[in-house]
Design a protein around this motif. Structure first.
Motif, PDB file in Angstrom:
ATOM      1  N   PRO A 199      32.246  32.635  29.264  1.00  0.00           N
ATOM      2  CA  PRO A 199      33.035  32.817  30.490  1.00  0.00           C
ATOM      3  C   PRO A 199      34.282  33.679  30.317  1.00  0.00           C
ATOM      4  CG  PRO A 199      32.290  30.561  30.321  1.00  0.00           C
ATOM      5  CD  PRO A 199      31.917  31.218  29.026  1.00  0.00           C
ATOM      6  N   LYS A 200      35.056  33.433  29.251  1.00  0.00           N
ATOM      7  CA  LYS A 200      36.267  34.238  29.070  1.00  0.00           C
ATOM      8  C   LYS A 200      35.925  35.682  28.725  1.00  0.00           C
ATOM      9  CE  LYS A 200      40.809  34.417  26.940  1.00  0.00           C
ATOM     10  NZ  LYS A 200      40.755  35.882  26.864  1.00  0.00           N
ATOM     11  N   GLU A 201      34.848  35.883  27.960  1.00  0.00           N
ATOM     12  CA  GLU A 201      34.424  37.251  27.637  1.00  0.00           C
ATOM     13  C   GLU A 201      34.080  38.017  28.912  1.00  0.00           C
ATOM     14  OE1 GLU A 201      32.111  37.753  23.571  1.00  0.00           O
ATOM     15  OE2 GLU A 201      31.253  36.098  24.734  1.00  0.00           O
ATOM     16  N   TYR A 202      33.372  37.346  29.807  1.00  0.00           N
ATOM     17  CA  TYR A 202      33.010  37.999  31.059  1.00  0.00           C
ATOM     18  C   TYR A 202      34.265  38.302  31.872  1.00  0.00           C
ATOM     19  CZ  TYR A 202      30.177  39.273  35.085  1.00  0.00           C
ATOM     20  OH  TYR A 202      29.587  39.976  36.120  1.00  0.00           O
ATOM     21  N   GLY A 203      35.187  37.349  31.893  1.00  0.00           N
ATOM     22  CA  GLY A 203      36.445  37.576  32.599  1.00  0.00           C
ATOM     23  C   GLY A 203      37.214  38.745  32.014  1.00  0.00           C
ATOM     24  N   ASP A 204      37.247  38.848  30.696  1.00  0.00           N
ATOM     25  CA  ASP A 204      37.939  39.968  30.050  1.00  0.00           C
ATOM     26  C   ASP A 204      37.274  41.298  30.401  1.00  0.00           C
ATOM     27  OD1 ASP A 204      39.809  38.317  28.863  1.00  0.00           O
ATOM     28  OD2 ASP A 204      38.711  38.143  26.967  1.00  0.00           O
ATOM     29  N   GLN A 205      35.958  41.285  30.538  1.00  0.00           N
ATOM     30  CA  GLN A 205      35.248  42.501  30.925  1.00  0.00           C
ATOM     31  C   GLN A 205      35.674  42.939  32.333  1.00  0.00           C
ATOM     32  OE1 GLN A 205      30.797  42.823  31.930  1.00  0.00           O
ATOM     33  NE2 GLN A 205      30.863  43.399  29.767  1.00  0.00           N
ATOM     34  N   ILE A 206      35.799  41.973  33.232  1.00  0.00           N
ATOM     35  CA  ILE A 206      36.271  42.274  34.591  1.00  0.00           C
ATOM     36  C   ILE A 206      37.680  42.857  34.546  1.00  0.00           C
ATOM     37  CG2 ILE A 206      36.935  41.256  36.802  1.00  0.00           C
ATOM     38  CD1 ILE A 206      33.920  41.439  36.443  1.00  0.00           C
ATOM     39  N   LEU A 207      38.544  42.262  33.741  1.00  0.00           N
ATOM     40  CA  LEU A 207      39.911  42.774  33.622  1.00  0.00           C
ATOM     41  C   LEU A 207      39.934  44.171  33.016  1.00  0.00           C
ATOM     42  CD1 LEU A 207      41.914  39.618  32.467  1.00  0.00           C
ATOM     43  CD2 LEU A 207      41.570  40.509  34.780  1.00  0.00           C
ATOM     44  N   GLY A 208      38.959  44.471  32.144  1.00  0.00           N
ATOM     45  CA  GLY A 208      38.863  45.812  31.572  1.00  0.00           C
ATOM     46  C   GLY A 208      38.549  46.847  32.641  1.00  0.00           C
ATOM     47  N   ILE A 209      37.657  46.498  33.567  1.00  0.00           N
ATOM     48  CA  ILE A 209      37.345  47.406  34.676  1.00  0.00           C
ATOM     49  C   ILE A 209      38.589  47.624  35.532  1.00  0.00           C
ATOM     50  CG2 ILE A 209      35.956  47.694  36.768  1.00  0.00           C
ATOM     51  CD1 ILE A 209      33.772  46.014  35.383  1.00  0.00           C
ATOM     52  N   LEU A 210      39.325  46.552  35.772  1.00  0.00           N
ATOM     53  CA  LEU A 210      40.563  46.664  36.540  1.00  0.00           C
ATOM     54  C   LEU A 210      41.578  47.552  35.836  1.00  0.00           C
ATOM     55  CD1 LEU A 210      42.480  45.881  38.832  1.00  0.00           C
ATOM     56  CD2 LEU A 210      43.030  43.787  37.550  1.00  0.00           C
ATOM     57  N   ALA A 211      41.692  47.423  34.513  1.00  0.00           N
ATOM     58  CA  ALA A 211      42.656  48.226  33.756  1.00  0.00           C
ATOM     59  C   ALA A 211      42.341  49.718  33.874  1.00  0.00           C
ATOM     60  CB  ALA A 211      42.655  47.798  32.295  1.00  0.00           C
ATOM     61  N   VAL A 212      41.068  50.072  33.800  1.00  0.00           N
ATOM     62  CA  VAL A 212      40.669  51.480  33.964  1.00  0.00           C
ATOM     63  C   VAL A 212      41.054  51.966  35.357  1.00  0.00           C
ATOM     64  CG1 VAL A 212      38.701  53.040  34.138  1.00  0.00           C
ATOM     65  CG2 VAL A 212      38.808  51.373  32.269  1.00  0.00           C
ATOM     66  N   HIS A 213      40.795  51.142  36.356  1.00  0.00           N
ATOM     67  CA  HIS A 213      41.130  51.499  37.735  1.00  0.00           C
ATOM     68  C   HIS A 213      42.631  51.742  37.888  1.00  0.00           C
ATOM     69  CE1 HIS A 213      41.160  51.483  42.091  1.00  0.00           C
ATOM     70  NE2 HIS A 213      41.933  50.420  42.126  1.00  0.00           N
ATOM     71  N   GLU A 214      43.435  50.878  37.310  1.00  0.00           N
ATOM     72  CA  GLU A 214      44.877  51.021  37.440  1.00  0.00           C
ATOM     73  C   GLU A 214      45.393  52.236  36.678  1.00  0.00           C
ATOM     74  OE1 GLU A 214      46.268  47.144  36.295  1.00  0.00           O
ATOM     75  OE2 GLU A 214      46.220  46.445  38.388  1.00  0.00           O
ATOM     76  N   ASP A 215      44.799  52.539  35.531  1.00  0.00           N
ATOM     77  CA  ASP A 215      45.164  53.763  34.798  1.00  0.00           C
ATOM     78  C   ASP A 215      44.856  54.999  35.640  1.00  0.00           C
ATOM     79  OD1 ASP A 215      46.045  52.342  32.642  1.00  0.00           O
ATOM     80  OD2 ASP A 215      44.244  52.654  31.421  1.00  0.00           O
ATOM     81  N   ASN A 216      43.709  54.974  36.312  1.00  0.00           N
ATOM     82  CA  ASN A 216      43.332  56.110  37.151  1.00  0.00           C
ATOM     83  C   ASN A 216      44.305  56.278  38.318  1.00  0.00           C
ATOM     84  OD1 ASN A 216      41.130  56.744  35.562  1.00  0.00           O
ATOM     85  ND2 ASN A 216      39.692  55.559  36.794  1.00  0.00           N
ATOM     86  N   LEU A 217      44.719  55.173  38.924  1.00  0.00           N
ATOM     87  CA  LEU A 217      45.662  55.258  40.027  1.00  0.00           C
ATOM     88  C   LEU A 217      47.017  55.776  39.564  1.00  0.00           C
ATOM     89  CD1 LEU A 217      44.916  52.012  42.086  1.00  0.00           C
ATOM     90  CD2 LEU A 217      44.065  54.329  42.445  1.00  0.00           C
TER      91      LEU A 217
END
Length: 324
Positions: free
Chosen positions: A139-157
């Protein structure tokens, strides 16, 4: 050692059990069941939105996904500070209250969900920036993966904000990062303004994005026109618009199949069952293994010949990648 009377011991055991149940209920309760309440949380608390399209009561992998990951407190604790959580259940018999069914149908079409389970990540305006599905992770690994997608999005913004100080091709490169790596149908629907900004900053098409972006913009225009005609049930006009779109954009491959699948639906609604069947066979002849080809084959096998009239094109042309 302190001893408690039997009644007191049972009370303490019951209290512990209720505390556990309450904790589990709070974890489950974090998941919204309707879009409005989830979006309200996202906007009020400055969060993004995580939407799960699922069918836990009839699809084994959906039930497994929720039991092993989504409903686990470790996953919820990882992602809930950044995301409002929305779980949309689609029962096998599709029996739901009218308003709920209508909302879920709109959301499924808006985000082009073609199978369950599907995870869609959006900003607080509902614009998607990431997709995911079930993966055999903790569960935490999956959550971290979601946060990784968010981090890329925020870097792009962040890069997009810096584009205000740039010009020409450098500006276009920075602006292109606002367009996430999601299927082209979603880009066409949600990111038209960003595509137009890139084209304006790179009039000589140094980045070679003009062709794919203009095709996506054309699809967005086609989708808008189809939606307008669908509200008035003008099926014959929708067929004509689709034919013009196919010819004008010189669609090929899966893009052509998607448009033809739309046309088959419109033909069926217009009472042209034979034409719809012919169109479905044309789709299969192009490529029986693509998603539109498999859908057309399924409809033909079932003797339906009645692909539902889509509100927007199910096309997936190649997308130009931003130049680093």
């Amino acid at each position: 050692m302190k001893c408690f009377p039997p009644f007191r011991r049972w009370f303490l055991i019951l209290w512990a059990m209720l505390a556990c149940s309450a904790s589990e209920a709070r974890a489950v309760g974090i998941w919204h069941r309707d879009y409005a309440s989830a979006m309200n949380e996202a906007r009020a608390e400055g969060k993004k939105l995580l939407i799960v399209f699922t069918g836990t009561d009839w699809i084994e992998i959906c039930a497994k996904f929720y039991d092993e990951i989504l409903g686990d407190p470790a996953f919820i604790a990882t992602v809930s500070p950044q995301f409002a959580l929305l779980k949309l259940e689609y029962p096998k018999d599709n029996v739901m209250p009218r308003e709920e069914a209508a909302q879920k149908a709109v959301l499924r079409e808006a985000y082009r969900v073609r199978g369950f389970p599907t995870v869609v990540l959006t900003d607080a305006e509902g614009r998607p920036f990431g997709l995911n599905g079930y993966q055999p992770l903790q569960p935490k690994e999956y959550g971290d993966q979601i946060l990784g997608i968010l981090a890329v999005h925020e870097d792009n913004l962040a890069a997009v904000k810096e584009s205000a100080n740039l010009a020409g091709v450098d500006k276009a490169k920075a602006l292109s990062r606002a367009i996430p790596d999601v299927p082209s149908a979603l880009i066409a629907r949600f990111y038209r303004a960003e595509m137009e900004a890139v084209l304006a900053a790179d009039p000589d098409d140094v980045l070679k994005m003009a062709g794919p972006f203009r095709k996506l913009i054309a699809e967005a225009d086609y989708s808008r026109e189809i939606q307008k005609l669908a509200r008035e049930s003008k099926w014959d006009e929708m067929i004509a618009v689709t034919n013009r779109h196919i010819e004008g954009q010189k669609l090929e491959g899966e893009s052509l199949q998607g448009a033809l699948l739309n046309r088959a639906g419109f033909e069926k609604r217009a009472g042209q069952s034979d034409a719809a069947t012919t169109t479905l066979r044309q789709i299969v002849a192009i490529d029986a293994t693509s998603p539109p080809g498999e859908e057309a084959a399924r409809l033909l096998k079932g003797g339906e010949g009645d692909a539902e009239a889509a509100e927007a094109p199910a096309t997936t042309p190649a997308r130009a990648q931003p130049v680093e």
